[in-house]
Design an enzyme around this catalytic site. Structure first.
Site, PDB file in Angstrom:
ATOM      1  N   GLU A 147       3.850   6.510  -1.036  1.00 31.17           N
ATOM      2  CA  GLU A 147       5.620   6.796  -1.027  1.00 31.17           C
ATOM      3  C   GLU A 147       5.426   5.221  -1.882  1.00 31.17           C
ATOM      4  O   GLU A 147       3.871   4.620  -1.577  1.00 31.17           O
ATOM      5  CB  GLU A 147       5.675   6.776  -0.161  1.00 31.17           C
ATOM      6  CG  GLU A 147       5.963   7.091   1.132  1.00 31.17           C
ATOM      7  CD  GLU A 147       6.567   6.926   2.713  1.00 31.17           C
ATOM      8  OE1 GLU A 147       5.590   7.325   3.153  1.00 31.17           O
ATOM      9  OE2 GLU A 147       7.237   5.719   2.701  1.00 31.17           O
ATOM     10  N   CYS A 205       7.178  -1.605  -4.031  1.00 33.14           N
ATOM     11  CA  CYS A 205       5.797  -1.801  -3.071  1.00 33.14           C
ATOM     12  C   CYS A 205       5.131  -0.272  -3.579  1.00 33.14           C
ATOM     13  O   CYS A 205       5.688   1.091  -3.244  1.00 33.14           O
ATOM     14  CB  CYS A 205       6.454  -1.261  -1.454  1.00 33.14           C
ATOM     15  SG  CYS A 205       5.437  -1.708  -0.482  1.00 33.14           S
ATOM     16  N   CYS A 207      -3.789   6.136   6.306  1.00 30.67           N
ATOM     17  CA  CYS A 207      -4.274   5.258   6.695  1.00 30.67           C
ATOM     18  C   CYS A 207      -4.981   5.642   7.247  1.00 30.67           C
ATOM     19  O   CYS A 207      -5.136   6.263   8.664  1.00 30.67           O
ATOM     20  CB  CYS A 207      -3.471   4.030   6.715  1.00 30.67           C
ATOM     21  SG  CYS A 207      -4.511   2.469   6.921  1.00 30.67           S
ATOM     22  N   CYS A 221      -3.095   1.413  12.990  1.00 30.56           N
ATOM     23  CA  CYS A 221      -2.291  -0.338  13.496  1.00 30.56           C
ATOM     24  C   CYS A 221      -0.687   1.145  13.768  1.00 30.56           C
ATOM     25  O   CYS A 221      -0.609   1.853  13.856  1.00 30.56           O
ATOM     26  CB  CYS A 221      -1.346  -0.725  12.090  1.00 30.56           C
ATOM     27  SG  CYS A 221      -2.377  -1.634  11.537  1.00 30.56           S
ATOM     28  N   CYS A 226       2.702   1.884  12.934  1.00 26.10           N
ATOM     29  CA  CYS A 226       3.259   2.289  12.093  1.00 26.10           C
ATOM     30  C   CYS A 226       2.762   3.581  11.498  1.00 26.10           C
ATOM     31  O   CYS A 226       1.854   4.212  12.689  1.00 26.10           O
ATOM     32  CB  CYS A 226       1.945   1.489  11.362  1.00 26.10           C
ATOM     33  SG  CYS A 226       1.664   2.145   9.233  1.00 26.10           S
ATOM     34  N   CYS A 248       6.714   1.423   5.598  1.00 25.48           N
ATOM     35  CA  CYS A 248       5.381   1.649   5.166  1.00 25.48           C
ATOM     36  C   CYS A 248       5.148   3.390   6.263  1.00 25.48           C
ATOM     37  O   CYS A 248       5.311   3.025   7.433  1.00 25.48           O
ATOM     38  CB  CYS A 248       4.439   0.854   5.949  1.00 25.48           C
ATOM     39  SG  CYS A 248       2.478   1.754   5.947  1.00 25.48           S
TER      40      CYS A 248
HETATM   41  S1  SF4 Z   1       0.261  -1.119   8.508  1.00 25.59           S
HETATM   42 FE1  SF4 Z   1      -0.569   1.385   8.358  1.00 25.59          FE
HETATM   43  S2  SF4 Z   1      -1.607   1.384   6.904  1.00 25.59           S
HETATM   44 FE2  SF4 Z   1      -0.825  -0.370   7.059  1.00 25.59          FE
HETATM   45  S3  SF4 Z   1      -3.362  -0.375   7.456  1.00 25.59           S
HETATM   46 FE3  SF4 Z   1      -1.958  -0.719   9.680  1.00 25.59          FE
HETATM   47  S4  SF4 Z   1      -2.265   1.255   9.702  1.00 25.59           S
HETATM   48 FE4  SF4 Z   1      -2.804   1.429   7.864  1.00 25.59          FE
END
Ligand code: SF4
Length: 378
Positions: free
Chosen positions: A96, A128, A135, A139, A142, A358
């Site tokens: 993305e 962006c 990832c 988090c 996210c 994101c």
């Molecule tokens: S916010 Fe999402 S993309 Fe960013 S580091 Fe945390 S898990 Fe990874």
């Protein structure tokens, strides 16, 4: 790694082009021709490099080389002007990339305030970019985390996202004012070398000054120190999102490895340039990290760091178990920070109608292609 990626020219630095040109016994001025064609003209195929003899372009192709430019697989336009791209790499994976004209009405990526009136369609725009496919940082708020990590992006794939968007938007830095943020999918500091190489190419080749780039980390502390020592260095943003260790470990498990004390120590010792500020990003989650007490804890945490805080009310998405705080709660949080002398800006969420946070677009498309579309968080 697929051959197609190995033989991609996009992502090569001048020294690598020199070795490449040598392989074909060509004069050294070909290095500059190729560098200009790939990064300044942003060609999509070798046929477009018109100052090379056709026989040489054929020879490159016969040996399996290509420009390796990623292409736009799909594009979603928000009512607020944000455009969200799903960009296909040469191995078919997608990432993305988001185009945000005119900043977001809060603090702009280059440290100035967004939103002044001009006669142009947009005064500045921010791109962006993603640094990884998926990832691993996990988090809890996210959607990218739900994808897991598939692989790192190459420097060429990172630069390629920018080139694809610039071509599509018909803009050209440095004449057009473009900011760049490494805040898309992935943790840039877990793909450090490729991100730093991409930064150098974006500065030298594409023409975006490092002062208009911001790289955001979840808090990979050793890499914050490395980043501070880079000669070509974008600005640093740290994704904070919590006001104490207990809460941060729950929201961002990476905090178990690098606690707030270590993170803030790295922030305090980060070598800022004159007038530069570090940015702390703080995603506000309703009734989790958004109380006045949390705001006061943030003030204490960032004390002694030349920093500003960007407050972002959660952009909700399918499978995310947190809510978006009310606007008055966000403003009350900001007020406490500002009253304590901490510059704090409320970032307007962009492209909610096109899942612009994101990882949201890719994840949303994946969910809609599964049987029942249900996702469990964490
Ligand atoms: S916010 Fe999402 S993309 Fe960013 S580091 Fe945390 S898990 Fe990874």
């Amino acid at each position: 790694m697929a051959d197609a990626i190995k033989k991609s020219l996009l992502g090569l630095e001048r020294s690598e082009f020199a070795a490449f040109v040598d392989e074909f016994n060509e004069p050294s001025y070909r290095v500059q021709q190729l560098f200009e064609a790939l990064y300044r003209q942003r060609v999509e195929s070798l046929e477009q490099v018109s100052n090379l003899p056709a026989s040489l372009r054929r020879a490159f192709t016969e040996r399996g080389y290509s420009v390796g430019a990623p292409h736009i697989a799909s594009k979603f336009q928000s009512l607020d002007g944000t455009v969200r791209y799903l960009i296909a790499c040469t191995d078919g994976q997608t990432v993305e990339t988001v185009w945000m004209p005119e900043g977001d009405g809060g603090e702009a990526g280059d440290g100035t305030e967004a939103g002044e009136e001009t006669s142009r369609r947009w005064a500045r725009a921010t791109i962006c970019v993603s640094s990884q496919i998926g990832c691993a940082v996990d988090c809890q708020f996210c959607l990218t985390a739900l994808l897991g990590v598939k692989r790192n992006l190459t420097a060429g794939e990172i630069v390629g996202q920018v080139c694809a968007v610039l071509r599509d938007q018909r803009v050209a830095p440095p004449e057009d004012r473009i900011n760049l943020v490494f805040m898309g999918m992935g943790e840039p500091f877990l793909n450090y070398d490729n991100c730093m190489k991409a930064v150098r190419l974006l500065v030298e080749g594409v023409g975006i000054p490092e002062s208009r780039m911001t790289l955001s980390t979840a808090g990979i502390v050793p890499r914050i120190h490395d980043f501070g020592a880079e000669s070509v260095r974008p600005k640093l943003a740290i994704s904070l999102n919590a006001s104490n260790d207990e809460m941060r470990t729950r929201l961002m498990p990476i905090n178990k490895k690098w606690s707030l004390a270590l993170l803030l120590e790295a922030a305090r010792s980060f070598p800022l340039r004159p007038r530069e500020r570090l940015t702390f990003e703080y995603v506000l989650l309703a009734d989790v990290n958004d109380s006045p007490e949390h705001a006061r804890q943030v003030v204490e945490l960032v004390r002694g760091v030349r920093a500003k805080v960007n407050l972002i009310a959660l952009n909700p998405g399918p499978g995310i178990a947190f809510g978006t705080p009310q606007a008055d709660r966000v403003l009350a949080f900001q007020k406490i920070l500002v009253a304590a002398g901490v510059p704090a800006f409320v970032r307007r969420p962009r492209g909610r109608d096109i899942y612009a946070a994101c990882g949201q677009l890719k994840r949303t498309l994946e969910i809609s292609s599964t049987e029942d579309g249900r996702v469990q968080l964490g």
